[in-house]
Structure formats: structure tokens, C-alpha cells
Design a protein around this motif. Structure first.
Motif, PDB file in Angstrom:
ATOM      1  N   PRO A   1       1.148  -1.816   5.648  1.00 30.48           N
ATOM      2  CA  PRO A   1       0.979  -0.999   6.963  1.00 30.48           C
ATOM      3  C   PRO A   1      -0.417  -0.727   7.479  1.00 30.48           C
ATOM      4  CG  PRO A   1       1.271   0.288   4.821  1.00 30.48           C
ATOM      5  CD  PRO A   1       1.539  -1.448   4.651  1.00 30.48           C
TER       6      PRO A   1
ATOM      7  N   ALA B   1       7.980   5.256  -0.971  1.00 28.84           N
ATOM      8  CA  ALA B   1       8.510   4.365  -0.131  1.00 28.84           C
ATOM      9  C   ALA B   1       7.434   3.635   0.848  1.00 28.84           C
ATOM     10  CB  ALA B   1       9.586   4.677   0.657  1.00 28.84           C
ATOM     11  N   LEU B   2       6.973   2.515   0.719  1.00 27.22           N
ATOM     12  CA  LEU B   2       5.643   2.014   1.718  1.00 27.22           C
ATOM     13  C   LEU B   2       6.221   1.197   2.228  1.00 27.22           C
ATOM     14  CD1 LEU B   2       3.402   2.405  -1.082  1.00 27.22           C
ATOM     15  CD2 LEU B   2       3.028   3.835   0.615  1.00 27.22           C
ATOM     16  N   ILE B   3       6.057   1.010   3.559  1.00 25.58           N
ATOM     17  CA  ILE B   3       6.629  -0.110   4.616  1.00 25.58           C
ATOM     18  C   ILE B   3       5.728  -1.398   4.364  1.00 25.58           C
ATOM     19  CG2 ILE B   3       5.280   0.747   6.736  1.00 25.58           C
ATOM     20  CD1 ILE B   3       7.837   0.357   8.284  1.00 25.58           C
ATOM     21  N   ARG B   4       6.560  -2.194   4.820  1.00 28.52           N
ATOM     22  CA  ARG B   4       5.906  -3.750   4.914  1.00 28.52           C
ATOM     23  C   ARG B   4       6.567  -4.392   5.947  1.00 28.52           C
ATOM     24  NH1 ARG B   4       3.338  -1.275   1.951  1.00 28.52           N
ATOM     25  NH2 ARG B   4       2.174  -1.761  -0.018  1.00 28.52           N
TER      26      ARG B   4
ATOM     27  N   ILE C   1       0.383  -0.046  11.449  1.00 32.50           N
ATOM     28  CA  ILE C   1       0.780   1.363  11.724  1.00 32.50           C
ATOM     29  C   ILE C   1      -0.208   1.997  13.108  1.00 32.50           C
ATOM     30  CG2 ILE C   1       0.594   3.655  10.494  1.00 32.50           C
ATOM     31  CD1 ILE C   1       3.028   2.251   9.623  1.00 32.50           C
TER      32      ILE C   1
ATOM     33  N   ASN D   1       6.411   8.628   4.030  1.00 33.83           N
ATOM     34  CA  ASN D   1       5.254   8.962   4.839  1.00 33.83           C
ATOM     35  C   ASN D   1       5.566   9.052   6.210  1.00 33.83           C
ATOM     36  OD1 ASN D   1       2.702   8.492   2.764  1.00 33.83           O
ATOM     37  ND2 ASN D   1       3.986   6.558   2.607  1.00 33.83           N
ATOM     38  N   LEU D   2       5.188  10.181   6.734  1.00 36.53           N
ATOM     39  CA  LEU D   2       5.228  10.533   8.397  1.00 36.53           C
ATOM     40  C   LEU D   2       3.735  10.644   9.082  1.00 36.53           C
ATOM     41  CD1 LEU D   2       7.830  13.532   8.801  1.00 36.53           C
ATOM     42  CD2 LEU D   2       8.240  11.067   8.295  1.00 36.53           C
TER      43      LEU D   2
ATOM     44  N   GLU E   1      -5.766   3.196 -11.859  1.00 29.01           N
ATOM     45  CA  GLU E   1      -5.692   1.572 -12.145  1.00 29.01           C
ATOM     46  C   GLU E   1      -5.899   1.603 -13.692  1.00 29.01           C
ATOM     47  OE1 GLU E   1      -8.344  -0.540  -9.481  1.00 29.01           O
ATOM     48  OE2 GLU E   1      -6.841  -0.029  -7.855  1.00 29.01           O
TER      49      GLU E   1
ATOM     50  N   ASP F   1      -0.466  14.394   1.452  1.00 27.00           N
ATOM     51  CA  ASP F   1      -0.979  13.089   1.125  1.00 27.00           C
ATOM     52  C   ASP F   1      -2.627  12.961   1.349  1.00 27.00           C
ATOM     53  OD1 ASP F   1      -0.873  10.584   0.445  1.00 27.00           O
ATOM     54  OD2 ASP F   1       0.204   9.814   2.121  1.00 27.00           O
TER      55      ASP F   1
ATOM     56  N   GLN G   1       6.974   2.495  -5.037  1.00 28.91           N
ATOM     57  CA  GLN G   1       5.945   2.576  -5.996  1.00 28.91           C
ATOM     58  C   GLN G   1       6.258   3.750  -6.951  1.00 28.91           C
ATOM     59  OE1 GLN G   1       1.832   3.447  -5.001  1.00 28.91           O
ATOM     60  NE2 GLN G   1       1.060   1.938  -6.943  1.00 28.91           N
TER      61      GLN G   1
ATOM     62  N   LYS H   1      -6.585   8.180  -3.373  1.00 26.56           N
ATOM     63  CA  LYS H   1      -7.350   7.515  -4.410  1.00 26.56           C
ATOM     64  C   LYS H   1      -8.827   7.132  -4.212  1.00 26.56           C
ATOM     65  CE  LYS H   1      -6.055   2.977  -1.907  1.00 26.56           C
ATOM     66  NZ  LYS H   1      -5.191   3.476  -0.925  1.00 26.56           N
TER      67      LYS H   1
HETATM   68  P1  C2E Z   1      -0.758   6.261   1.225  1.00 25.89           P
HETATM   69  O1  C2E Z   1       0.400   6.891   1.498  1.00 25.89           O
HETATM   70  O2  C2E Z   1      -1.882   6.900   0.832  1.00 25.89           O
HETATM   71  O3  C2E Z   1      -0.037   5.190   0.111  1.00 25.89           O
HETATM   72  C1  C2E Z   1      -0.691   4.934  -1.041  1.00 25.89           C
HETATM   73  C2  C2E Z   1      -1.498   3.542  -0.861  1.00 25.89           C
HETATM   74  O4  C2E Z   1      -2.441   3.274  -1.983  1.00 25.89           O
HETATM   75  C3  C2E Z   1      -0.392   2.485  -0.461  1.00 25.89           C
HETATM   76  O5  C2E Z   1      -1.078   1.343   0.116  1.00 25.89           O
HETATM   77  C4  C2E Z   1      -0.390   1.791  -1.979  1.00 25.89           C
HETATM   78  O6  C2E Z   1      -0.087   0.491  -2.148  1.00 25.89           O
HETATM   79  C5  C2E Z   1      -1.894   1.972  -2.384  1.00 25.89           C
HETATM   80  N1  C2E Z   1      -1.957   2.206  -3.912  1.00 25.89           N
HETATM   81  C6  C2E Z   1      -1.199   2.546  -4.703  1.00 25.89           C
HETATM   82  N2  C2E Z   1      -1.812   2.424  -5.981  1.00 25.89           N
HETATM   83  C7  C2E Z   1      -2.815   1.956  -5.922  1.00 25.89           C
HETATM   84  C8  C2E Z   1      -3.753   1.720  -7.057  1.00 25.89           C
HETATM   85  O7  C2E Z   1      -3.630   1.830  -8.154  1.00 25.89           O
HETATM   86  N3  C2E Z   1      -4.869   0.840  -6.540  1.00 25.89           N
HETATM   87  C9  C2E Z   1      -5.139   0.484  -5.118  1.00 25.89           C
HETATM   88  N4  C2E Z   1      -6.311  -0.175  -4.660  1.00 25.89           N
HETATM   89  N5  C2E Z   1      -4.279   0.800  -4.050  1.00 25.89           N
HETATM   90  C10 C2E Z   1      -3.009   1.715  -4.681  1.00 25.89           C
HETATM   91  P2  C2E Z   1      -0.250   0.743   1.446  1.00 25.89           P
HETATM   92  O8  C2E Z   1       1.243   0.243   1.112  1.00 25.89           O
HETATM   93  O9  C2E Z   1      -1.035  -0.348   1.965  1.00 25.89           O
HETATM   94  O10 C2E Z   1      -0.024   1.832   2.380  1.00 25.89           O
HETATM   95  C11 C2E Z   1      -1.388   2.384   3.060  1.00 25.89           C
HETATM   96  C12 C2E Z   1      -1.050   3.477   3.989  1.00 25.89           C
HETATM   97  O11 C2E Z   1      -0.096   3.052   4.992  1.00 25.89           O
HETATM   98  C13 C2E Z   1      -0.284   4.707   3.265  1.00 25.89           C
HETATM   99  O12 C2E Z   1      -1.195   5.415   2.364  1.00 25.89           O
HETATM  100  C14 C2E Z   1       0.250   5.327   4.337  1.00 25.89           C
HETATM  101  O13 C2E Z   1      -0.813   6.356   4.960  1.00 25.89           O
HETATM  102  C15 C2E Z   1       0.619   4.548   5.415  1.00 25.89           C
HETATM  103  N6  C2E Z   1       1.911   4.050   5.110  1.00 25.89           N
HETATM  104  C16 C2E Z   1       2.701   3.300   4.374  1.00 25.89           C
HETATM  105  N7  C2E Z   1       3.960   3.471   4.761  1.00 25.89           N
HETATM  106  C17 C2E Z   1       4.115   3.952   5.743  1.00 25.89           C
HETATM  107  C18 C2E Z   1       5.160   4.392   6.305  1.00 25.89           C
HETATM  108  O14 C2E Z   1       6.471   4.093   6.123  1.00 25.89           O
HETATM  109  N8  C2E Z   1       4.922   5.544   7.661  1.00 25.89           N
HETATM  110  C19 C2E Z   1       3.910   5.663   8.008  1.00 25.89           C
HETATM  111  N9  C2E Z   1       3.631   6.412   9.031  1.00 25.89           N
HETATM  112  N10 C2E Z   1       2.858   5.603   7.382  1.00 25.89           N
HETATM  113  C20 C2E Z   1       2.919   4.517   6.367  1.00 25.89           C
END
Ligand code: C2E
Ligand code: MG
Ligand code: MG
Ligand code: MG
Length: 276
Positions: free
Chosen positions: A74, A60-63, A78, A118-119, A239, A179, A45, A203
């Protein structure tokens, strides 16, 4: 639920297990194989600098590309990975994949940007984190200033050890981000002692910014606090134009949110940012 039957025998009546419990344990077994099966992907993103409008990085956000269930966010796995200890291995994959991808983009001629990963707290507290990050940076030849580690306030629970880890990471040259700022269980005390570069406004404070004066006050105060502590502020979950205007007006540094882009697969990032 197991029921006693006769002598020492136990029989599990599947009818006693809810569909949800079965689905959960199947998912756990599948999660154990997902790394080997290369079912994880990263989406990216964009993060935009508010004054210049320049792209400064990606989170970087994992799927999980689940063979039956499709693309899982996640939120679906997660917590499970944290409970069964898989999160550290998954998190290591995330760090190396993100660094490999960022180096590829730089080598392909994209303007250099930072990649944030993200860790989970559990991974942050594993003993080999620092040597792992060091090794990945060496192997990928990514300049450390293009890697940012996102941690949450919960790691402040292990106060002394966390300071040690963060200082070692800073020595390597990577950036540190807090974060979900303001949503965890911790005091503000850590802000003065931890070597943090960025504060990310969660957010949950951004979404009602224009309707709830309390959120607006918290956002303004967070920006002021961060700047006085020489840290940059990233707002996530932006948004709307109105939210962006508000954040710009109050000197927030960086914006991340659906207003600019959803998290996108690497190929789509290339379509947007890599000139052919
Ligand atoms: P986060 O690190 O706070 O990441 C931001 C989340 O908000 C992401 O959701 C992103 O898609 C979402 N987001 C960004 N902009 C907007 C927006 O304008 N509106 C809305 N409604 N949402 C938005 P995602 O990708 O579902 O990830 C959720 C959480 O999962 C992350 O929150 C993080 O805590 C965790 N996560 C994601 N990737 C990893 C990873 O590789 N490792 C670990 N340990 N946790 C991860
Ligand atoms: Mg994050
Ligand atoms: Mg966040
Ligand atoms: Mg968040």
C-alpha cells in the motif's frame, strides 16, 4: 514541462520529465483500471490474544497485483489513490471483500474472529460510509461484532462529524480501533468522547522498545491510559520474543507482528487455521 512554441502552441518535451514523473503518471492511469481488472487482493495478518494465545482476529491489508511490477504494498499506491479520489471506491471494495472472506471462513467452520479494515480519513468522511457498511453487513450476513474499522487520529480534525459517524458505526455493532496511535496530529481530547474499542500502538514505538527507554515509557503509559479508559490495546510490529515478553509483562492485550505471522493471502490463512 511545457514550453511556449510559436503562437499558441505548447510542446511537451518528454526529456524534461523525469523517469520518476512518467512512472508516477503511468501508475496513476493503471490505478484507475485496477479495480475493474480485479488486481487488488487482501492479505491477512493474525492478531493474537496475549493471555490465552488465541487467535482473535486478522487485519486486512491491501496489495496490488500489478501486471508488470508484481505485488505492490500500500505504501506504493494509497497516497496516489487519496490524491486522485480513488481511495473511497478502493476502500469500499476492501470493506466488502473483508466481510465476504470472514463470513466464508466462518461458514467453512473456522472459529469466528474479527476482521479489521483500514479506512483512510477521506473515506471516513464520505457521506455514505455508514449506509455502505450497513449494506455490506446485510448482504454478507456477517455478524457486525466480527468487523472492526481502523481509523487514524487525523479524523479528529473533523471533531463533531467524526463523533457522529463513530456513534452510528457503534449502533451498527462494529468495533472501532485507533490505528498508529501517537503518531498523528491530534490532542488526546478525542479519547474521552469518541466511542473507541481498541488502541493500536504504532510499530515505530515497538521496534526500538528494548533499546530506547523513551519508547518503553511511551508504550507503558499508553497501555495504562487505554486500560483506564476501558479500551483494549493492540501492539503492532512485534518481531521478537523480547518485545512480546515486555508487552505481556505490561498487560498489553493483543499482539500483531512478524513474530507470529506476516500478512498472508487467504489461502495460507486457511492452511494454518482451517482444519481439513
Ligand atoms: P497499518 O494499518 O499500521 O498496518 C500495519 C503495517 O505494518 C502493515 O504494512 C504490516 O504489514 C506491517 N507490519 C505488521 N507487523 C510488522 C512487523 O512485525 N514488522 C514490520 N516491519 N512491519 C509489520 P502494509 O501492509 O505495508 O500497510 C502499510 C499501511 O498501508 C497500513 O499501516 C495502512 O495505513 C495502509 N493500508 C493497508 N491496507 C489499507 C487499506 O485497505 N486501505 C487503506 N486506506 N489503507 C491501507
Ligand atoms: Mg491498520
Ligand atoms: Mg497500524
Ligand atoms: Mg502503522
Amino acid at each position: 514541462q511545457a514550453k511556449a512554441k510559436g503562437k499558441n502552441q505548447f510542446v511537451v518535451h518528454t526529456s524534461d520529465l523525469s523517469d520518476e514523473m512518467i512512472a508516477e503518471s503511468v501508475l496513476e492511469i493503471e490505478l484507475r483500471n485496477a479495480l475493474d481488472n480485479q488486481e487488488f487482493v487482501l492479505h491477512y495478518q493474525p492478531q493474537i490474544h496475549n493471555v490465552s494465545g488465541a487467535l482473535i482476529g486478522f487485519e486486512a491489508l491491501i496489495r496490488w497485483e500489478h501486471p508488470r511490477l508484481g505485488l505492490l504494498a500500500p505504501g506504493r499506491f494509497i497516497r496516489l489513490a487519496e490524491e486522485n479520489g480513488l481511495i473511497t471506491q478502493i476502500g469500499e471494495w476492501v470493506i466488502s471483500e473483508a466481510c465476504i472472506q470472514n463470513k466464508k471462513w466462518q461458514d467453512a467452520g473456522m472459529a469466528p474472529v474479527k476482521i479489521s479494515v483500514n479506512l483512510s480519513t477521506q473515506q471516513f468522511l464520505t457521506r455514505n460510509l455508514i449506509s455502505y457498511v450497513e449494506e455490506v453487513l446485510e448482504l454478507t450476513a456477517l455478524n457486525p461484532k466480527y468487523l472492526v474499522i481502523e481509523i487514524t487520529e487525523n479524523m479528529a480534525m473533523e471533531y463533531e462529524y467524526s463523533i457522529h459517524v463513530l456513534k452510528e458505526l457503534k449502533k451498527l455493532g462494529v468495533g472501532i480501533s485507533i490505528d498508529d496511535f501517537g503518531t498523528g496530529y491530534s490532542s488526546l481530547n478525542y479519547l474521552k468522547n469518541f466511542p473507541i474499542d481498541y488502541i493500536k500502538i504504532d510499530k515505530s514505538f515497538v521496534s526500538e522498545l528494548m533499546n530506547d527507554v523513551n519508547d518503553a515509557i511511551i508504550v507503558i503509559a499508553t497501555i495504562t491510559l487505554a486500560h483506564n479508559l476501558q479500551k483494549e490495546v493492540i501492539a503492532e510490529g512485534v518481531e521478537t520474543q523480547a518485545q512480546l515478553d515486555f508487552l505481556k509483562h505490561h498487560n498489553c492485550d493483543i499482539t500483531q507482528g512478524f513474530f507470529f505471522n506476516k500478512p498472508l493471502p487467504a489461502s495460507e490463512i486457511e492452511n494454518i487455521y482451517l482444519h481439513h
